[in-house]
Design an enzyme around this catalytic site. Structure first.
Site, PDB file in Angstrom:
ATOM      1  N   GLU A   6      14.023  -3.268  -2.225  1.00 24.64           N
ATOM      2  CA  GLU A   6      13.435  -4.183  -1.244  1.00 24.64           C
ATOM      3  C   GLU A   6      14.235  -5.472  -1.149  1.00 24.64           C
ATOM      4  O   GLU A   6      14.844  -5.917  -2.132  1.00 24.64           O
ATOM      5  CB  GLU A   6      11.994  -4.500  -1.641  1.00 24.64           C
ATOM      6  CG  GLU A   6      11.242  -5.361  -0.641  1.00 24.64           C
ATOM      7  CD  GLU A   6       9.816  -5.657  -1.083  1.00 24.64           C
ATOM      8  OE1 GLU A   6       9.162  -6.509  -0.452  1.00 24.64           O
ATOM      9  OE2 GLU A   6       9.362  -5.037  -2.066  1.00 24.64           O
ATOM     10  N   ARG A  26      14.217 -13.850  -3.837  1.00 20.72           N
ATOM     11  CA  ARG A  26      14.843 -14.640  -4.901  1.00 20.72           C
ATOM     12  C   ARG A  26      16.211 -15.131  -4.420  1.00 20.72           C
ATOM     13  O   ARG A  26      16.727 -16.119  -4.921  1.00 20.72           O
ATOM     14  CB  ARG A  26      15.024 -13.795  -6.154  1.00 20.72           C
ATOM     15  CG  ARG A  26      13.744 -13.405  -6.847  1.00 20.72           C
ATOM     16  CD  ARG A  26      14.054 -12.758  -8.184  1.00 20.72           C
ATOM     17  NE  ARG A  26      14.680 -13.719  -9.095  1.00 20.72           N
ATOM     18  CZ  ARG A  26      15.327 -13.386 -10.212  1.00 20.72           C
ATOM     19  NH1 ARG A  26      15.442 -12.120 -10.560  1.00 20.72           N
ATOM     20  NH2 ARG A  26      15.849 -14.316 -10.989  1.00 20.72           N
ATOM     21  N   ARG A  52      -2.133   8.375   3.170  1.00 23.40           N
ATOM     22  CA  ARG A  52      -2.153   7.150   3.973  1.00 23.40           C
ATOM     23  C   ARG A  52      -2.534   7.379   5.427  1.00 23.40           C
ATOM     24  O   ARG A  52      -2.498   6.448   6.235  1.00 23.40           O
ATOM     25  CB  ARG A  52      -0.801   6.450   3.865  1.00 23.40           C
ATOM     26  CG  ARG A  52      -0.530   5.926   2.459  1.00 23.40           C
ATOM     27  CD  ARG A  52      -1.647   5.021   1.988  1.00 23.40           C
ATOM     28  NE  ARG A  52      -1.527   4.664   0.570  1.00 23.40           N
ATOM     29  CZ  ARG A  52      -2.427   3.986  -0.119  1.00 23.40           C
ATOM     30  NH1 ARG A  52      -3.526   3.579   0.487  1.00 23.40           N
ATOM     31  NH2 ARG A  52      -2.263   3.722  -1.397  1.00 23.40           N
ATOM     32  N   HIS A  72       3.050   4.753  -4.034  1.00 25.59           N
ATOM     33  CA  HIS A  72       3.456   6.140  -4.266  1.00 25.59           C
ATOM     34  C   HIS A  72       4.825   6.134  -4.939  1.00 25.59           C
ATOM     35  O   HIS A  72       5.846   5.830  -4.310  1.00 25.59           O
ATOM     36  CB  HIS A  72       3.491   6.904  -2.936  1.00 25.59           C
ATOM     37  CG  HIS A  72       2.178   6.856  -2.215  1.00 25.59           C
ATOM     38  ND1 HIS A  72       1.162   7.746  -2.475  1.00 25.59           N
ATOM     39  CD2 HIS A  72       1.704   6.007  -1.278  1.00 25.59           C
ATOM     40  CE1 HIS A  72       0.116   7.456  -1.716  1.00 25.59           C
ATOM     41  NE2 HIS A  72       0.426   6.406  -0.970  1.00 25.59           N
ATOM     42  N   SER A 106      14.986  -9.155  -1.442  1.00 26.75           N
ATOM     43  CA  SER A 106      14.479 -10.071  -2.453  1.00 26.75           C
ATOM     44  C   SER A 106      14.590 -11.512  -1.979  1.00 26.75           C
ATOM     45  O   SER A 106      15.689 -12.003  -1.710  1.00 26.75           O
ATOM     46  CB  SER A 106      15.257  -9.912  -3.768  1.00 26.75           C
ATOM     47  OG  SER A 106      14.829 -10.872  -4.709  1.00 26.75           O
ATOM     48  N   ARG A 150       9.283 -19.133  -2.572  1.00 21.90           N
ATOM     49  CA  ARG A 150       8.681 -18.007  -1.842  1.00 21.90           C
ATOM     50  C   ARG A 150       7.185 -17.846  -2.109  1.00 21.90           C
ATOM     51  O   ARG A 150       6.488 -17.167  -1.354  1.00 21.90           O
ATOM     52  CB  ARG A 150       9.402 -16.705  -2.195  1.00 21.90           C
ATOM     53  CG  ARG A 150       9.286 -16.323  -3.667  1.00 21.90           C
ATOM     54  CD  ARG A 150      10.010 -15.027  -3.978  1.00 21.90           C
ATOM     55  NE  ARG A 150      10.029 -14.780  -5.429  1.00 21.90           N
ATOM     56  CZ  ARG A 150      10.368 -13.616  -5.960  1.00 21.90           C
ATOM     57  NH1 ARG A 150      10.739 -12.611  -5.193  1.00 21.90           N
ATOM     58  NH2 ARG A 150      10.366 -13.456  -7.279  1.00 21.90           N
ATOM     59  N   GLN A 192       0.829  -1.200   0.000  1.00 22.22           N
ATOM     60  CA  GLN A 192       0.000   0.000   0.000  1.00 22.22           C
ATOM     61  C   GLN A 192       0.868   1.256   0.000  1.00 22.22           C
ATOM     62  O   GLN A 192       0.556   2.228  -0.683  1.00 22.22           O
ATOM     63  CB  GLN A 192      -0.920   0.012   1.221  1.00 22.22           C
ATOM     64  CG  GLN A 192      -2.112  -0.926   1.114  1.00 22.22           C
ATOM     65  CD  GLN A 192      -3.127  -0.672   2.215  1.00 22.22           C
ATOM     66  OE1 GLN A 192      -2.769  -0.510   3.381  1.00 22.22           O
ATOM     67  NE2 GLN A 192      -4.393  -0.643   1.844  1.00 22.22           N
TER      68      GLN A 192
END
Length: 210
Positions: free
Chosen positions: A75, A79, A170, A67, A77, A143, A63
């Site tokens: 972020e 992976r 927000r 923006h 990961s 994941r 959320q």
């Protein structure tokens, strides 16, 4: 974050007249910040920036990072990362009757049953995740079995104006309560590092339509 960000806003505004000041701000400078905010002259507020490291449940971070304007986001990961997942424990709020999304402050009275079932669900997901990894499945595929309540971490850089835009949207009453908590925490940080600008941008008098 930009040091002396309030001063940078003032100097950006006065650049048109080839003028600049040195900190600390004087009363006339604070009045200028309020004038800029009140009359929607937002360009000077785009010059200072701040970087925040945010640790939040996936559904909250999704959320927040809708923006994008004036923002850059990185972020963790999954992976690549195989560390043990961490999960958020929700409050089981009652659905609001008059909206397609949202909730009331009222908590549904089945906390023990819901929490037990939730914890079992989380544990099964983690067990399956680890089993897939141990079987040689790539982390980027394994994941997919992890729930949205899993915490993730992001590093987020944005302009002062972009952070303020996020904060205002927000903290709207229609925003999910958990997301509002993060927006309020962001506001506390911004007020600490850009006190005069943040106050000007969020003063109810300045936020009225011109």
């Amino acid at each position: 974050y930009t040091p002396e960000g309030d001063t940078l806003v003032v100097n950006a505004a006065r650049c048109s007249f080839d003028k600049q000041i040195a900190p600390p701000l004087e009363d006339k400078d604070v009045k200028l910040l309020n004038y800029l905010a009140r009359h929607k002259h937002f360009l000077p507020f785009r010059h200072p920036s701040a970087t925040i490291r945010i640790h939040a449940p996936l559904y909250v971070l999704r959320q927040l990072n809708k923006h994008q304007v004036g923002m850059s986001f990185s972020e963790v990961s999954r992976r690549y990362v195989k560390s043990e997942p961490e999960f958020h424990s929700p409050n089981w709020r009652k659905a609001a009757p008059n909206v397609k999304q949202g909730s009331l402050e009222e908590i549904i009275e089945f906390p023990n049953l819901a929490n037990e079932s939730y914890n079992e669900h989380i544990q099964k997901s983690v067990d399956l995740y680890n089993s897939l990894l141990n079987s040689g499945v790539a982390p980027e595929v394994a994941r997919v079995v992890l729930p949205q309540s899993m915490y993730t971490t992001g590093v987020w850089t944005g302009t002062l104006l972009a952070w303020n835009h996020l904060y205002k949207l927000r903290t709207d009453p229609h925003t999910q309560a958990e997301t509002q908590q993060y927006a309020l925490a962001i506001s506390e940080i911004m007020f600490t590092i850009f006190p005069h600008s943040w106050r000007a941008l969020n003063d109810p008098e300045n936020c009225k339509l011109s």
